[in-house]
Design an enzyme around this catalytic site. Structure first.
Site, PDB file in Angstrom:
ATOM      1  CG  ASN A  12     -29.623 -13.316 -75.193  1.00  0.00           C
ATOM      2  OD1 ASN A  12     -29.784 -13.185 -74.725  1.00  0.00           O
ATOM      3  ND2 ASN A  12     -29.544 -14.952 -76.082  1.00  0.00           N
ATOM      4  CD1 TRP A  13     -25.603  -9.415 -71.494  1.00  0.00           C
ATOM      5  CD2 TRP A  13     -26.040  -8.976 -69.745  1.00  0.00           C
ATOM      6  NE1 TRP A  13     -24.791  -8.561 -71.434  1.00  0.00           N
ATOM      7  CE2 TRP A  13     -25.106  -7.886 -69.631  1.00  0.00           C
ATOM      8  CE3 TRP A  13     -26.752  -7.945 -68.678  1.00  0.00           C
ATOM      9  CZ2 TRP A  13     -24.602  -6.769 -69.734  1.00  0.00           C
ATOM     10  CZ3 TRP A  13     -25.781  -7.379 -68.280  1.00  0.00           C
ATOM     11  CH2 TRP A  13     -24.659  -6.746 -68.462  1.00  0.00           C
ATOM     12  CE  LYS A  14     -28.172 -17.625 -74.157  1.00  0.00           C
ATOM     13  NZ  LYS A  14     -27.951 -18.388 -74.550  1.00  0.00           N
ATOM     14  CG  HIS A  97     -32.534 -17.729 -77.890  1.00  0.00           C
ATOM     15  ND1 HIS A  97     -32.420 -19.161 -77.557  1.00  0.00           N
ATOM     16  CD2 HIS A  97     -31.440 -16.659 -78.507  1.00  0.00           C
ATOM     17  CE1 HIS A  97     -31.047 -19.143 -77.254  1.00  0.00           C
ATOM     18  NE2 HIS A  97     -30.796 -17.888 -77.502  1.00  0.00           N
ATOM     19  CD  GLU A  99     -31.734 -20.017 -74.304  1.00  0.00           C
ATOM     20  OE1 GLU A  99     -31.712 -19.009 -73.795  1.00  0.00           O
ATOM     21  OE2 GLU A  99     -30.701 -20.285 -74.634  1.00  0.00           O
ATOM     22  CD  GLU A 167     -28.188 -17.884 -81.036  1.00  0.00           C
ATOM     23  OE1 GLU A 167     -26.964 -17.523 -80.367  1.00  0.00           O
ATOM     24  OE2 GLU A 167     -28.758 -18.412 -79.794  1.00  0.00           O
ATOM     25  N   GLY A 173     -24.170 -22.967 -75.109  1.00  0.00           N
ATOM     26  CA  GLY A 173     -23.706 -23.396 -73.565  1.00  0.00           C
ATOM     27  C   GLY A 173     -23.126 -24.374 -73.057  1.00  0.00           C
ATOM     28  CB  SER A 212     -19.691 -22.486 -77.317  1.00  0.00           C
ATOM     29  OG  SER A 212     -20.812 -23.062 -76.428  1.00  0.00           O
ATOM     30  N   GLY A 233     -23.497 -15.597 -75.906  1.00  0.00           N
ATOM     31  CA  GLY A 233     -24.861 -15.856 -74.486  1.00  0.00           C
ATOM     32  C   GLY A 233     -23.554 -15.581 -73.085  1.00  0.00           C
ATOM     33  N   GLY A 234     -22.937 -16.995 -73.120  1.00  0.00           N
ATOM     34  CA  GLY A 234     -22.766 -16.298 -71.635  1.00  0.00           C
ATOM     35  C   GLY A 234     -21.422 -15.455 -71.251  1.00  0.00           C
TER      36      GLY A 234
HETATM   37  P1  13P Z   1     -23.028 -19.075 -75.498  1.00  0.00           P
HETATM   38  O1  13P Z   1     -22.810 -18.649 -76.018  1.00  0.00           O
HETATM   39  O2  13P Z   1     -24.391 -18.718 -74.096  1.00  0.00           O
HETATM   40  O3  13P Z   1     -23.345 -20.524 -75.415  1.00  0.00           O
HETATM   41  O4  13P Z   1     -24.853 -18.903 -75.553  1.00  0.00           O
HETATM   42  C1  13P Z   1     -25.034 -18.116 -77.304  1.00  0.00           C
HETATM   43  C2  13P Z   1     -26.493 -17.972 -77.348  1.00  0.00           C
HETATM   44  O5  13P Z   1     -28.004 -18.612 -77.276  1.00  0.00           O
HETATM   45  C3  13P Z   1     -26.596 -16.477 -77.596  1.00  0.00           C
HETATM   46  O6  13P Z   1     -27.870 -16.164 -78.502  1.00  0.00           O
END
Ligand code: 13P
Length: 251
Positions: A12-14, A97, A99, A167, A173, A212, A233-234
């Site tokens: 997920n590149w956000k 998600h 967020e 999640e 993050g 993470s 994510g990251g």
């Molecule tokens: P991180 O891997 O950066 O913690 O993000 C997880 C995430 O929200 C994937 O959707």
């Protein structure tokens, strides 16, 4: 431990990525043979979805989006429908998600409607659930996640059009992950809830862990019973890191 379903490693590149990021996708495609035991999915921002889908067509890498509107079309300035995403070449869409639940006040019912929209358009919905730090500290994790599954997952979904991602909000993050036992407990609950909700005898729906996930902690997480992959994510922004996670999927 061997898995009952083929694991999915989803990135997920956000809100990250510009046209130049196509080279990162090229590197993921080029390296995908290093991860023979997992399906690979990249979910770039909406601006890159069509270009990524065109580039990944016919390769082992699938492309997804990060959100969709519940209506097929209409007066919703700035929104994108599941049908439009399908038209742009994606096969998956993330819905709910944390967020988006936080930033856009998306309720379980909205998330469920979005998952239904994904199904209407022929897409697989990745429905996200997860407790906050306050929920966890109050001992409410299983109640909260159970309620989110009941409210966000449409009845009648199946392994063919649904993936669930657990999640924990406090793990996203932060570099902090739950213990193996904690993940195991939540995934067991999700699996149970899904088996009651989905049609009898259907294939198990894949349940991903997210929060993470890195190349140095993914092995322990991916080994857990009912963890059928990861939503990253990251670490998904870098092809080498993403591929290292995918390569850690047990045979
Ligand atoms: P991180 O891997 O950066 O913690 O993000 C997880 C995430 O929200 C994937 O959707």
């Amino acid at each position: 431990m061997a898995k009952m379903t083929r694991p999915l490693i989803a990135g997920n590149w956000k809100m990250n990525g510009l046209a130049g990021s196509l080279s990162e996708l090229d590197a993921i495609i080029a390296g995908s043979s290093s991860a023979p035991f997992a399906d690979l999915l990249v979910c770039p921002p909406a601006t890159l979805v069509a270009a990524f889908a065109a580039r990944a067509k016919g390769t082992g890498v699938m492309i997804g989006a990060q959100d969709c509107h519940m209506a097929p079309c209409g007066p919703h300035t700035g929104d994108i429908s599941a049908e439009m995403l399908r038209d742009a070449g994606v096969s998956f869409v993330i819905v709910g998600h944390s967020e988006r639940r936080a930033d856009h006040h998306e309720s379980d019912e909205i998330v469920r409607q979005k998952a239904l929209a994904a199904h209407r358009a022929g897409l697989t919905a990745i429905v996200c659930v997860g407790e906050t730090k306050a929920d966890r500290d109050a001992g409410n994790t299983l109640d909260v996640v159970g309620r989110q599954i009941s409210g966000s997952v449409p009845d009648g979904a199946s392994a063919a059009n649904l993936v669930v991602a657990y999640e924990p909000v406090w793990a996203i993050g932060t570099g902090v992950t739950p213990t193996v036992r904690d993940v195991e407990q939540v995934h067991e609950l999700i699996n149970l809830k899904l088996s009651m909700k989905l049609s009898i005898g259907s294939q198990p729906v894949r349940i991903l862990y997210g929060g993470s996930v890195k190349s140095n902690n993914c092995k322990d997480l991916l080994d857990i019973l009912h963890v059928d992959g990861a939503l990253v994510g990251g670490a998904s922004l870098n092809a080498a890191d993403f591929l290292a996670i995918a390569a850690a999927v047990p045979k």
